[in-house]
Write a protein that holds these residues in place. Structure first.
Motif, short mmCIF file in Angstrom:
data_model
loop_
_atom_site.label_atom_id
_atom_site.label_comp_id
_atom_site.label_asym_id
_atom_site.label_seq_id
_atom_site.Cartn_x
_atom_site.Cartn_y
_atom_site.Cartn_z
N PRO A 58 0.80 -1.22 0.00
CA PRO A 58 0.00 0.00 0.00
C PRO A 58 0.83 1.27 0.00
O PRO A 58 0.34 2.32 -0.35
CB PRO A 58 -0.83 -0.12 1.28
N ILE A 59 2.09 1.20 0.39
CA ILE A 59 2.93 2.40 0.44
C ILE A 59 3.91 2.35 -0.73
O ILE A 59 4.78 1.49 -0.79
CB ILE A 59 3.69 2.49 1.77
N VAL A 60 3.75 3.27 -1.67
CA VAL A 60 4.67 3.37 -2.80
C VAL A 60 5.93 4.09 -2.31
O VAL A 60 5.84 5.10 -1.61
CB VAL A 60 4.02 4.16 -3.96
N PRO A 61 7.12 3.58 -2.65
CA PRO A 61 8.36 4.23 -2.18
C PRO A 61 8.38 5.70 -2.56
O PRO A 61 8.04 6.08 -3.69
CB PRO A 61 9.45 3.44 -2.92
N GLY A 62 8.76 6.54 -1.61
CA GLY A 62 8.80 7.97 -1.86
C GLY A 62 9.93 8.34 -2.82
O GLY A 62 10.98 7.71 -2.84
N THR A 63 9.68 9.36 -3.62
CA THR A 63 10.68 9.85 -4.57
C THR A 63 10.77 11.36 -4.45
O THR A 63 9.79 12.03 -4.12
CB THR A 63 10.32 9.46 -6.01
N SER A 64 11.96 11.88 -4.73
CA SER A 64 12.14 13.33 -4.70
C SER A 64 11.48 13.95 -5.93
O SER A 64 11.05 13.25 -6.85
CB SER A 64 13.63 13.67 -4.67
N ALA A 65 11.43 15.28 -5.95
CA ALA A 65 10.79 15.97 -7.07
C ALA A 65 11.50 15.66 -8.38
O ALA A 65 10.86 15.38 -9.40
CB ALA A 65 10.78 17.48 -6.81
N ASN A 66 12.85 15.70 -8.36
CA ASN A 66 13.60 15.42 -9.58
C ASN A 66 13.44 13.96 -10.01
O ASN A 66 13.31 13.65 -11.20
CB ASN A 66 15.08 15.74 -9.38
N GLU A 67 13.46 13.04 -9.03
CA GLU A 67 13.28 11.63 -9.36
C GLU A 67 11.90 11.38 -9.94
O GLU A 67 11.74 10.62 -10.91
CB GLU A 67 13.49 10.78 -8.10
N THR A 68 10.89 12.01 -9.35
CA THR A 68 9.52 11.84 -9.85
C THR A 68 9.42 12.30 -11.30
O THR A 68 8.87 11.59 -12.16
CB THR A 68 8.54 12.65 -8.98
N LEU A 69 9.96 13.48 -11.59
CA LEU A 69 9.88 14.02 -12.95
C LEU A 69 10.64 13.13 -13.92
O LEU A 69 10.17 12.86 -15.04
CB LEU A 69 10.44 15.44 -12.96
N PRO A 109 3.47 18.19 -7.95
CA PRO A 109 3.90 18.36 -6.55
C PRO A 109 3.16 17.45 -5.57
O PRO A 109 3.65 17.21 -4.47
CB PRO A 109 3.61 19.84 -6.27
N ARG A 110 1.99 16.93 -5.96
CA ARG A 110 1.23 16.06 -5.06
C ARG A 110 1.57 14.58 -5.25
O ARG A 110 1.02 13.74 -4.55
CB ARG A 110 -0.27 16.27 -5.27
#
Length: 463
Positions: free
Chosen positions: A386-397, A452-453
């Motif tokens: 249920p918890i997707v690994p968190g990513t930074s803004a640059n990693e997400t993009l 950002p969300r």
């Protein structure tokens, strides 16, 4: 729903009375050609663009069938003694209306050699449906059927007979004039279309000119406002001239040439933009620091003055982000007064969406398949962590761009406005202005997600 003033403007624009305009709005809403968005704006959908590409007979058939099955009573618009009932509102649903329509048309089909009076028709329909029939409903049904072309002068039309008898060919194509692909520009800044224009040409002309009269031929009028509208749609003066010269069988008159050139020359000198929030500071060094801070890139800050930055994000989001990055901003109102009291947020109440009440019918195969797909997608979401690994803004993009290039699905953790995070399985399409456009696997529709969300990105679970 649609307000009284807006309904009057719509009726005037399309050249019908308000009752007919309300009926058209209801029909388009039922057909999914327009929708009420979360901001209470009534906008056309992508289904409308697809509908325009179909041939006239297919377009008419889709709307006529919807009308036959609908439980909405457009005749009630503005008829309530307590308050005016608006088009697209929830008060127009009435049980059994579809059955009354079918009974009315069946009576007309069985007596096609005569044109019964409305009182006689009402009596017969009420005899078949004593508990559901209503004289007003029957009268409104006859009126709406005539607007649609199912009847004419109280009797069934050829198309109406073919529709009721489920004929393969309705005969509409043969009855309509062929579309034309040219216009005749006149010396008085008007243009005549000697027949129905092709959908593409009609859309372009609707942008560049205003319809002055309709009929066998359509008369368009070019004006300063209409040319400006074309420029607002991204065209240049030269492109407008080239387009009109190409489609006109007559040469472009000099006054129209001068009008286009003059408007194009003045258009865009004054610019108006939109900013959801601003940042101001008397210390220009701090403004420069925030503007060039890598951590603030996702806020899409833009400098409009030495001490002022603007952002596309809401004030609360900007303040929260700046505080997280070590800055100490304070909120102020539009007059520059510091806000020291707590801001109590309240949700805006919204009307419930209209309900569609109709007699029970077995769902179509496409509906069943769509429901099964939604259930399977939900099961896939529950099977994964249920918890997707968190990513930074640059990693997400970076990951989003990678999945777009690969045209593959992924799972994101998406935070709503209340801070709750849910997992969504999506097919990314494009990124623009800090927003990800993707197809949601549950709904099958294109949805926009604020980057950002997005708190995390992971591969989509296997089927």
């Amino acid at each position: 729903g649609i307000g009284i003033r807006d309904l009057k403007r719509i009726a005037e624009h399309i050249g019908v009375d308000e009752a007919c305009a309300g009926f058209i709005a209801e029909l388009c809403y039922l057909g999914g050609l327009l929708v009420i968005d979360p901001d209470d704006q009534i906008l056309p959908t992508s289904a409308f663009d697809l509908w325009l590409t179909k041939d006239p007979e297919e377009r008419w058939y889709s709307l006529a069938v919807l009308w036959l099955e609908s439980s909405r009573v457009a005749g009630l618009i503005g008829k309530s003694s307590d308050k005016n009932i608006a088009p697209l509102g929830p008060e127009l649903d009435r049980a059994g209306v579809g059955l009354i329509k079918q009974t009315t048309l069946k009576v007309l089909l069985e007596n096609e050699e005569i044109t019964p009076e409305i009182t006689s028709l009402q009596s017969i329909v009420k005899w078949f449906n004593p508990q559901r029939a209503n004289n007003d409903f029957i009268e409104w049904n006859i009126r709406e059927a005539e607007w649609l072309g199912i009847t004419g002068q109280g009797a069934l039309s050829t198309y109406g007979k073919n529709l009721i008898s489920s004929a393969e060919v309705l005969g509409i194509e043969a009855a309509l004039p062929k579309p034309v692909d040219h216009i005749l520009i006149q010396a008085d800044n008007s243009a005549v279309a000697p027949g129905p224009l092709t959908p593409e040409l009609a859309a372009e002309m609707g942008t560049l000119a205003d319809i002055e009269s309709r009929g066998g031929a359509t008369v368009y009028r070019f004006s300063e406002a209409s040319i400006r509208r074309g420029l607002d749609h991204g065209k240049t003066g030269d492109q407008i001239k080239t387009f009109l010269t190409k489609i006109s069988k007559t040469p472009m008159p000099q006054p129209l040439d001068y009008l286009i050139a003059d408007i194009a020359k003045r258009h865009g000198r004054l610019r108006v933009g939109q900013a959801h929030s601003y940042i101001r500071c008397e210390d220009e060094a701090i403004v420069q620091q925030i503007l060039h801070d890598k951590k603030c890139e996702h806020l899409r800050l833009r400098k409009i003055a030495p001490t002022v930055l603007v952002s596309e994000f809401e004030l609360t989001e900007v303040i929260s982000e700046l505080r997280e990055f070590g800055y100490l901003p304070a909120a102020e109102n539009a007059g520059g007064v510091l806000l020291s009291q707590p801001n109590l947020r309240r949700a805006k109440s919204r009307p419930k969406p209209p309900r569609i009440i109709s007699d029970f019918t077995a769902p179509k195969e496409a509906v069943v398949l769509s429901a099964v797909k939604a259930v399977k997608t939900g099961d896939r979401s529950r099977k994964v962590e249920p918890i997707v690994p968190g990513t930074s803004a640059n990693e997400t993009l970076s990951l989003l761009n990678q999945y777009i290039e690969e045209q593959s699905s992924l799972m994101i953790a998406y935070a709503d406005t209340n801070g709750g995070v849910t997992n969504r399985i999506i097919q990314p399409v494009s990124i623009s202005l800090g927003t990800l456009t993707a197809r949601d696997h549950v709904t099958g529709e294109l949805t926009q997600f604020r980057i950002p969300r997005i708190t995390g990105v992971a591969p989509a679970p296997a089927e």
